[in-house]
Design a protein around this motif. Structure first.
Motif, PDB file in Angstrom:
ATOM      1  N   GLY A  69       0.792  -1.217   0.000  1.00 51.92           N
ATOM      2  CA  GLY A  69       0.000   0.000   0.000  1.00 51.92           C
ATOM      3  C   GLY A  69       0.826   1.269   0.000  1.00 51.92           C
ATOM      4  O   GLY A  69       0.516   2.231  -0.705  1.00 51.92           O
ATOM      5  N   LEU A  70       1.903   1.298   0.774  1.00 51.55           N
ATOM      6  CA  LEU A  70       2.719   2.510   0.873  1.00 51.55           C
ATOM      7  C   LEU A  70       3.584   2.721  -0.367  1.00 51.55           C
ATOM      8  O   LEU A  70       3.924   3.861  -0.694  1.00 51.55           O
ATOM      9  CB  LEU A  70       3.596   2.435   2.122  1.00 51.55           C
ATOM     10  N   SER A  71       3.941   1.656  -1.066  1.00 49.61           N
ATOM     11  CA  SER A  71       4.758   1.789  -2.275  1.00 49.61           C
ATOM     12  C   SER A  71       3.951   2.266  -3.486  1.00 49.61           C
ATOM     13  O   SER A  71       4.535   2.653  -4.496  1.00 49.61           O
ATOM     14  CB  SER A  71       5.441   0.457  -2.617  1.00 49.61           C
ATOM     15  N   THR A  72       2.634   2.220  -3.378  1.00 49.58           N
ATOM     16  CA  THR A  72       1.797   2.539  -4.535  1.00 49.58           C
ATOM     17  C   THR A  72       0.837   3.699  -4.285  1.00 49.58           C
ATOM     18  O   THR A  72       0.017   4.007  -5.153  1.00 49.58           O
ATOM     19  CB  THR A  72       0.960   1.313  -4.933  1.00 49.58           C
ATOM     20  N   GLY A  73       0.906   4.337  -3.136  1.00 41.68           N
ATOM     21  CA  GLY A  73       0.004   5.431  -2.834  1.00 41.68           C
ATOM     22  C   GLY A  73      -1.386   4.990  -2.428  1.00 41.68           C
ATOM     23  O   GLY A  73      -2.287   5.826  -2.296  1.00 41.68           O
ATOM     24  N   GLU A  74      -1.578   3.695  -2.201  1.00 37.79           N
ATOM     25  CA  GLU A  74      -2.856   3.202  -1.697  1.00 37.79           C
ATOM     26  C   GLU A  74      -3.061   3.646  -0.252  1.00 37.79           C
ATOM     27  O   GLU A  74      -4.182   3.949   0.169  1.00 37.79           O
ATOM     28  CB  GLU A  74      -2.893   1.680  -1.795  1.00 37.79           C
ATOM     29  N   LEU A  75      -1.961   3.680   0.514  1.00 38.24           N
ATOM     30  CA  LEU A  75      -1.971   4.075   1.916  1.00 38.24           C
ATOM     31  C   LEU A  75      -1.065   5.289   2.103  1.00 38.24           C
ATOM     32  O   LEU A  75      -0.104   5.476   1.349  1.00 38.24           O
ATOM     33  CB  LEU A  75      -1.480   2.928   2.795  1.00 38.24           C
ATOM     34  N   ARG A  76      -1.359   6.084   3.117  1.00 35.75           N
ATOM     35  CA  ARG A  76      -0.518   7.232   3.454  1.00 35.75           C
ATOM     36  C   ARG A  76      -0.141   7.162   4.925  1.00 35.75           C
ATOM     37  O   ARG A  76      -0.926   6.723   5.775  1.00 35.75           O
ATOM     38  CB  ARG A  76      -1.226   8.547   3.155  1.00 35.75           C
ATOM     39  N   VAL A  77       1.066   7.590   5.229  1.00 34.57           N
ATOM     40  CA  VAL A  77       1.557   7.603   6.603  1.00 34.57           C
ATOM     41  C   VAL A  77       0.937   8.780   7.335  1.00 34.57           C
ATOM     42  O   VAL A  77       0.913   9.909   6.839  1.00 34.57           O
ATOM     43  CB  VAL A  77       3.093   7.686   6.626  1.00 34.57           C
ATOM     44  N   LEU A  78       0.422   8.520   8.519  1.00 32.81           N
ATOM     45  CA  LEU A  78      -0.230   9.555   9.320  1.00 32.81           C
ATOM     46  C   LEU A  78       0.736  10.270  10.255  1.00 32.81           C
ATOM     47  O   LEU A  78       0.478  11.405  10.662  1.00 32.81           O
ATOM     48  CB  LEU A  78      -1.363   8.925  10.137  1.00 32.81           C
ATOM     49  N   ASN A  79       1.811   9.629  10.604  1.00 36.49           N
ATOM     50  CA  ASN A  79       2.766  10.184  11.560  1.00 36.49           C
ATOM     51  C   ASN A  79       4.164   9.835  11.069  1.00 36.49           C
ATOM     52  O   ASN A  79       4.553   8.667  11.077  1.00 36.49           O
ATOM     53  CB  ASN A  79       2.507   9.587  12.953  1.00 36.49           C
ATOM     54  N   VAL A  80       4.901  10.846  10.602  1.00 32.29           N
ATOM     55  CA  VAL A  80       6.216  10.580  10.014  1.00 32.29           C
ATOM     56  C   VAL A  80       7.203  10.060  11.043  1.00 32.29           C
ATOM     57  O   VAL A  80       8.311   9.648  10.686  1.00 32.29           O
ATOM     58  CB  VAL A  80       6.781  11.831   9.315  1.00 32.29           C
ATOM     59  N   GLY A  81       6.794  10.058  12.334  1.00 29.58           N
ATOM     60  CA  GLY A  81       7.625   9.401  13.329  1.00 29.58           C
ATOM     61  C   GLY A  81       7.710   7.905  13.123  1.00 29.58           C
ATOM     62  O   GLY A  81       8.614   7.253  13.656  1.00 29.58           O
ATOM     63  N   ASN A  82       6.777   7.344  12.341  1.00 30.79           N
ATOM     64  CA  ASN A  82       6.872   5.942  11.935  1.00 30.79           C
ATOM     65  C   ASN A  82       7.852   5.867  10.766  1.00 30.79           C
ATOM     66  O   ASN A  82       7.468   5.794   9.592  1.00 30.79           O
ATOM     67  CB  ASN A  82       5.488   5.429  11.535  1.00 30.79           C
TER      68      ASN A  82
END
Length: 444
Positions: A69-82
């Motif tokens: 999901g993160l490699s394709t823009g399906e998902l977005r990170v909510l907290n860049v601390g992750n």
């Protein structure tokens, strides 16, 4: 399924390869002291599911959903601390071989594969034929899931457990997984799993249908369209096959991510899809996968946008969904240039209702687009594009989008309108430091 949690301890005793580095190297051989009686083999088989599905951020399930999901823009990170997830979302050189997603995806899947091989090597010690066939089917399923998951992210993978394990091309890995699934399916058909096996294995998996579903999935990825068609057609779409969870062995995506707004969520209410791939108006699968209700009144916490199969600690996750089998058949027909048959299978997905009247009309999980039949151009390119759009919606955040984007030839890294930030992942540092056979990392 509470017993599965305790079985993880047994599995940890039997996992492979202690070394003096920071992490286990799953491709390094070590001496095994395993009781090969059914009393040990069935718990070890149960442990395969524990390692694949549970453990939160460490589990294969979490890491494949996050990676795809993160490699394709399906998902977005909510907290860049992750940081690990954030670097996957950036891709390119930000995703290096020290990344925790890369490491956990590789090591946990390799440990599942290695322990499945251990079970298969000793399955003959079970005195009852029905118990043997059940053990072989169960271990073959998790071996295939491990190898098939790795093949979605890495160009080459070791498939044996030994020092300096050689790497094998991903298509050969997929074919290896399919061959073992076919062997297990034939054995199970000849001798169904025994009552004793069924009573002692963690419930949820429909062995016969799951074997065929995975043969179909990985044959399609390997380009064997005839085999994919046949296997997908043998799956009974009215039967469920799921990973079960409870408050002790928790749904890893709800526990880590979809139960909060701290890690990631769907990029948009359209699943991050735009242009020709955007969901059609009125697609009733969107409310299944996206929380569409009004936001809660303050001071209630805003829920994660994502829903689907990640709604509670005890929410079951399907091993496959019926629509995947129909879309496998649609894609295989389209790639064989049998366009009328491709459209027929595509329409079975587009027109599915929420009422499970029949496989052709309903969906046992309630994933139903309720759209009109396909009315676009009768060309392979146009039909394949609609098949891809329906895969992206039907199989939302189940870990397939990177593989699908690459297989359908969508714009990749460095291309105008890129839809993925990597083609393949670098090999994790733990493998490179312990295995001199590790190939060079892919350019992107």
């Amino acid at each position: 399924m509470k017993k599965m949690f305790s079985l993880a301890a047994l599995l940890s005793v039997l996992t492979l390869g202690a070394c003096n580095k920071e992490y286990l190297n799953p491709s390094t051989a070590s001496q095994q002291q395993v009781d090969t009686s059914p009393d040990a083999l069935i718990p070890l088989a149960n442990g395969l599911q524990a390692r694949f599905t549970t453990g939160g951020f460490v589990s294969v399930l979490y890491n494949t959903v996050a990676a795809g999901g993160l490699s394709t823009g399906e998902l977005r990170v909510l907290n860049v601390g992750n940081v690990e997830e954030f670097n996957v979302s950036l891709g390119a050189n930000s995703l290096n071989n020290a990344n925790g997603i890369v490491r956990n995806l590789w090591t946990q899947a390799q440990l599942v594969r290695a322990n499945a091989d251990l079970v298969l090597q000793n399955a003959g010690n079970a005195p009852d034929a029905g118990t043997r066939s059940g053990i072989v089917a169960y271990a073959s399923i998790f071996r295939a899931l491990a190898l098939g998951t790795l093949a979605q992210y890495f160009e080459q993978i070791p498939v044996v457990t030994q020092a300096n394990a050689p790497f094998v091309d991903r298509v050969a890995v997929l074919r290896d997984a399919v061959a073992q699934l076919e062997t297990a399916a034939a054995q199970l058909a000849a001798t169904p799993a025994s009552a004793d096996f069924n009573a002692r294995i963690v419930p949820g998996l429909d062995l016969a249908n799951t074997l065929q579903a995975l043969i179909a999935r990985y044959s399609l990825m390997a380009g064997d369209y005839d085999k994919a068609l046949a296997a997908a057609g043998r799956v009974d779409l009215t039967r469920r096959s799921v990973f079960n969870f409870d408050d002790n062995t928790r749904n890893p995506l709800f526990e880590t991510s979809f139960g909060n707004r701290n890690v990631f969520e769907p990029t948009t209410a359209a699943l991050g899809l735009t242009g020709a791939l955007a969901p059609e108006a009125g697609d009733r699968r969107i409310p299944f996968y996206i929380r569409t209700g009004p936001p809660p009144a303050p001071p209630a916490a805003q829920p994660n946008l994502g829903s689907g199969f990640y709604t509670a600690n005890n929410a079951a996750i399907p091993v496959y969904v019926p629509g995947e089998m129909l879309l496998i058949r649609a894609e295989a027909y389209a790639r064989k240039n049998d366009l009328p048959s491709a459209v027929t299978e595509l329409n079975r997905v587009r027109t599915k209702s929420t009422l499970p009247v029949a496989p052709q009309l309903g969906d046992i999980y309630g994933i139903a687009a309720s759209l009109p039949p396909y009315a676009g151009p009768q060309t392979a390119d146009a039909i394949l594009l609609d098949i891809l759009r329906n895969r992206y919606v039907e199989l939302a955040y189940q870990g397939f989008r990177l593989e699908d984007s690459r297989r359908f030839g969508r714009p990749g890294p460095g291309m105008t309108g890129a839809e993925r930030n990597r083609n393949f992942y670098p090999y994790p540092r733990v493998e490179r430091e312990n295995n001199p056979a590790t190939p060079a990392d892919p350019a992107n």
